[in-house]
Design a protein around this motif. Structure first.
Motif, short mmCIF file in Angstrom:
data_model
loop_
_atom_site.label_atom_id
_atom_site.label_comp_id
_atom_site.label_asym_id
_atom_site.label_seq_id
_atom_site.Cartn_x
_atom_site.Cartn_y
_atom_site.Cartn_z
N GLU A 56 -7.04 5.35 -8.70
CA GLU A 56 -5.85 4.89 -7.98
C GLU A 56 -5.92 3.39 -7.81
O GLU A 56 -6.97 2.84 -7.48
CB GLU A 56 -5.75 5.58 -6.62
N VAL A 57 -4.79 2.71 -8.06
CA VAL A 57 -4.67 1.28 -7.78
C VAL A 57 -3.57 1.15 -6.74
O VAL A 57 -2.39 1.28 -7.04
CB VAL A 57 -4.33 0.48 -9.05
N TYR A 58 -3.98 0.89 -5.51
CA TYR A 58 -3.08 0.93 -4.37
C TYR A 58 -2.69 -0.49 -3.98
O TYR A 58 -3.54 -1.33 -3.69
CB TYR A 58 -3.77 1.64 -3.21
N GLU A 59 -1.38 -0.76 -3.99
CA GLU A 59 -0.88 -2.08 -3.62
C GLU A 59 -0.69 -2.11 -2.10
O GLU A 59 0.04 -1.28 -1.54
CB GLU A 59 0.45 -2.36 -4.32
N THR A 60 -1.32 -3.05 -1.45
CA THR A 60 -1.32 -3.05 0.01
C THR A 60 -1.57 -4.44 0.55
O THR A 60 -2.00 -5.35 -0.17
CB THR A 60 -2.41 -2.10 0.53
N ASP A 61 -1.29 -4.59 1.84
CA ASP A 61 -1.73 -5.77 2.57
C ASP A 61 -2.47 -5.34 3.83
O ASP A 61 -2.61 -6.08 4.79
CB ASP A 61 -0.55 -6.66 2.94
N ALA A 62 -2.97 -4.07 3.80
CA ALA A 62 -3.64 -3.49 4.96
C ALA A 62 -5.02 -4.10 5.16
O ALA A 62 -5.56 -4.77 4.27
CB ALA A 62 -3.77 -1.98 4.78
N ALA A 96 -7.89 -1.23 -4.34
CA ALA A 96 -6.64 -1.72 -3.75
C ALA A 96 -6.38 -3.14 -4.25
O ALA A 96 -7.33 -3.87 -4.57
CB ALA A 96 -6.71 -1.70 -2.23
N VAL A 97 -5.11 -3.51 -4.33
CA VAL A 97 -4.72 -4.84 -4.79
C VAL A 97 -3.80 -5.47 -3.75
O VAL A 97 -2.81 -4.85 -3.33
CB VAL A 97 -4.01 -4.78 -6.15
N VAL A 98 -4.12 -6.68 -3.32
CA VAL A 98 -3.26 -7.47 -2.45
C VAL A 98 -2.65 -8.58 -3.30
O VAL A 98 -3.36 -9.48 -3.76
CB VAL A 98 -4.05 -8.06 -1.27
N ASP A 99 -1.34 -8.51 -3.53
CA ASP A 99 -0.66 -9.47 -4.40
C ASP A 99 -0.01 -10.55 -3.54
O ASP A 99 1.10 -10.38 -3.01
CB ASP A 99 0.39 -8.75 -5.24
N GLU A 100 -0.70 -11.68 -3.39
CA GLU A 100 -0.15 -12.81 -2.63
C GLU A 100 0.70 -13.72 -3.50
O GLU A 100 1.44 -14.56 -2.99
CB GLU A 100 -1.29 -13.61 -2.00
N ASP A 101 0.60 -13.52 -4.83
CA ASP A 101 1.33 -14.37 -5.76
C ASP A 101 2.79 -13.93 -5.91
O ASP A 101 3.70 -14.76 -5.96
CB ASP A 101 0.63 -14.35 -7.12
N GLN A 102 2.99 -12.61 -5.98
CA GLN A 102 4.33 -12.02 -6.06
C GLN A 102 5.16 -12.63 -7.19
O GLN A 102 6.31 -13.04 -7.00
CB GLN A 102 5.08 -12.18 -4.73
N THR A 103 4.55 -12.71 -8.39
CA THR A 103 5.26 -13.17 -9.57
C THR A 103 5.30 -12.05 -10.60
O THR A 103 4.65 -11.02 -10.44
CB THR A 103 4.55 -14.39 -10.19
N LEU A 104 6.08 -12.27 -11.66
CA LEU A 104 6.16 -11.26 -12.72
C LEU A 104 4.79 -11.02 -13.34
O LEU A 104 4.43 -9.86 -13.63
CB LEU A 104 7.15 -11.73 -13.79
N MET A 105 4.01 -12.09 -13.53
CA MET A 105 2.70 -11.94 -14.16
C MET A 105 1.72 -11.20 -13.25
O MET A 105 0.92 -10.40 -13.71
CB MET A 105 2.13 -13.31 -14.54
N SER A 106 1.79 -11.46 -11.93
CA SER A 106 0.89 -10.76 -11.02
C SER A 106 1.22 -9.27 -10.95
O SER A 106 0.33 -8.42 -10.88
CB SER A 106 0.94 -11.37 -9.62
N LYS A 107 2.51 -8.95 -11.00
CA LYS A 107 2.91 -7.54 -11.03
C LYS A 107 2.49 -6.88 -12.35
O LYS A 107 2.10 -5.71 -12.38
CB LYS A 107 4.42 -7.42 -10.82
N THR A 108 2.54 -7.66 -13.44
CA THR A 108 2.08 -7.14 -14.73
C THR A 108 0.59 -6.86 -14.70
O THR A 108 0.12 -5.85 -15.23
CB THR A 108 2.39 -8.16 -15.85
#
Length: 394
Positions: free
Chosen positions: A81-87, A56-68
Motif C-alpha cells: 500500500e502507498v498511502y497519501e497522507t499528511d498525518a 506512506a507519502v507526504v506530497d508537499e510539492d503538489q505538482t504533476l511530476m510529484s503525483k506521477t
C-alpha cells in the motif's frame, strides 16, 4: 589463569569424550547447509520471499511530476500500500507502515534547474528489515538523480563551455526531463530477472542462517549438559578447594563453546561468501551467549543430564519452528508470532538480513538488545542457583 585453563581443558575433553556425538554436533549443521542448498532450495524459497509492506507519502510539492512519482511507487509490487497522507508519523507506525516518504516543496522545480533537494524519509524502527529496504531504495533513486545531474553538467561544460543563462535554461529543461524520467523508471530494479537473482541470494542466506543457528544451539547444549554430572560428582568443590573460582567454571564452558564453534563458523562463512568482519563475528558471539545462558539455566534447574537433554531438545525444536528456521513465521498462528522475536533463529535471521543489506553496526545488533538483557539476567540467576545447589550437595 592456570586453574581456568585446566577447567577449559576439562570441558574440551568432556565434549570429545563421546567422539561420535561430538563429530555429529559439528558436522550436522554443515550437512544441513549442503543438503538444503542442493536439495531443498525451492522449499526454502517460499519463506525467503520478502513480504510486501505499507509505506506512506507526504506530497508537499503538489505538482504533476510529484503525483506521477506517487503513482509509480504504487506500481512497485514490494509495496502492499502507498498511502497519501499528511498525518502524524507515529499514528502511521502504529498501523505497520514501514516508513514515510516526504516529497519536499519545489522538489521537481529544483530538479528542472539541475539542483538536488533531499527527499525526506522517516523509518519505523519496529520493522528493521523493511525499513532498511525502503532506505536503500530511496537512497538509490536520490543517488541516481544526483549522479545523472552531475553527468549532464559535465557533458555540457565539455561540449559548450560556459553557457549563457538563456542557452543554459533551454538545455537544462531538455536534460532534466531525461534525468527525472530515468529516476522515476527505477522501479525496474524489481523486474523478474532481478527478483530471481535476489531470491537466490536470499535462499542461500536463509540456509546459512538455519545452519548457523543449529550449530550454535547444538554446541552450547553439548558443552552445558555435563553441569549436573559435575555438580553430583563434586568437581566444583574440588576445583574451588584448589583455589579456583565458581565464575571460572561458567567462563571456561562458554569459552569452550566459542572455540569449538569458531572454525566451523569460518568454514560456513567461506562457503557462503561472507567476510569474517567484526559485525558478523560479534553477531555470532552474542547468539552463542544467548543460547548458552538458556541451556545453562536448564542444566542448573534440572540437575539431571537426561532431563537437561530432553528439555533442551524440545526447546531446540520449538525455537527452530517458532523462529522461522523450519516453518515461515508469517504462517504461524497470530498468538505465537510475538514470541518469535525472542528466539535465537529469528534473531540470527533478522540480523543477517540487515547485515546482508549493508545496514550499519547498531542496526544489525539492535534485534539482540532485549534478548541479550534477558540472557544476562538469566545468567545471574543460573549462577546463584548453581552456588546454592553446590552448597546443598556438600
Amino acid at each position: 589463569m592456570r586453574s581456568f585453563f585446566a577447567c577449559l581443558k576439562k570441558d574440551m575433553m568432556l565434549f570429545f569424550a563421546h567422539k561420535t556425538s561430538a563429530i555429529l554436533t559439528l558436522v550436522l549443521p554443515l550437512a544441513v547447509f549442503f543438503v538444503m542448498q542442493f536439495g531443498m532450495a525451492e522449499t526454502v524459497s517460499k519463506r525467503n520471499y520478502v513480504e510486501s509492506f505499507k509505506i506512506a507519502v507526504v506530497d508537499e510539492d503538489q505538482t504533476l511530476m510529484s503525483k506521477t512519482l506517487t503513482e509509480q511507487l504504487k506500481n512497485i509490487s514490494l509495496f502492499s500500500e502507498v498511502y497519501e497522507t499528511d498525518a502524524a508519523v507515529n499514528s502511521l507506525f502504529e498501523e505497520d507502515f514501514a516508513g514515510v516518504i516526504t516529497i519536499p516543496k519545489d522538489f521537481f522545480y529544483a530538479a528542472y534547474d539541475m539542483e538536488n533537494i533531499p527527499i525526506g524519509l522517516v523509518l519505523n524502527s519496529q520493522m528493521p528489515v523493511e525499513s532498511e529496504i525502503l532506505y536503500s531504495l530511496v537512497s538509490s533513486v536520490s543517488d541516481i538523480l544526483a549522479a545523472d545531474q552531475r553527468a549532464v553538467l559535465a557533458e555540457y561544460l565539455l561540449q559548450y563551455g560556459e553557457l549563457s543563462e538563456e542557452h543554459k535554461s533551454a538545455l537544462y529543461e531538455e536534460a532534466s526531463l531525461q534525468v527525472i524520467r530515468d529516476a522515476l523508471n527505477r522501479q525496474e530494479i524489481f523486474s523478474i530477472a532481478e527478483q530471481g537473482a535476489e531470491e537466490e541470494r536470499l535462499i542461500k542466506l536463509s540456509i546459512y542462517s538455519c545452519s548457523l543457528t543449529l550449530l550454535i544451539m547444538l554446541v552450547c547444549l553439548q558443552v552445558v549438559k555435563t553441569v549436573p554430572e559435575e555438580m553430583e560428582m563434586g568437581i566444583a568443590e574440588r576445583f574451588i578447594a584448589a583455589g579456583g573460582k565458581s565464575s571460572s567454571l561458567f567462563l571456561s564452558k562458554f569459552t569452550a563453546a566459542v572455540l569449538l564453534l569458531l572454525p566451523v563458523v569460518l568454514i560456513l562463512n567461506f562457503v557462503f561468501g561472507f567476510e569474517n568482519d567484526l559485525s558478523l563475528l560479534l553477531l555470532v558471539f552474542v547468539s552463542v551467549f544467548i543460547s548458552f545462558s538458556i541451556y545453562l539455566f536448564f542444566a542448573v534447574i534440572c540437575r539431571n543430564t537426561a532431563k537437561v537433554q530432553m528439555l533442551s531438545n524440545a526447546f531446540l525444536i520449538v525455537s527452530l519452528i517458532a523462529g522461522g528456521a523450519i516453518y515461515p513465521v508469517q504462517l504461524l498462528p497470530a498468538y505465537i508470532r510475538p514470541l518469535s522475536s525472542l528466539t535465537v533463529p529469528f534473531l540470527v535471521n533478522t540480523s543477517l538480513q540487515l547485515y546482508y543489506f549493508e545496514a550499519d553496526f547498531p542496526s544489525v545488533m539492535k534485534p539482540f538488545f532485549v534478548p541479550l538483557g534477558l540472557s544476562l539476567a538469566l545468567m545471574v540467576v543460573s549462577f546463584v542457583l548453581y552456588k546454592k545447589g553446590r552448597r546443598g550437595s556438600v
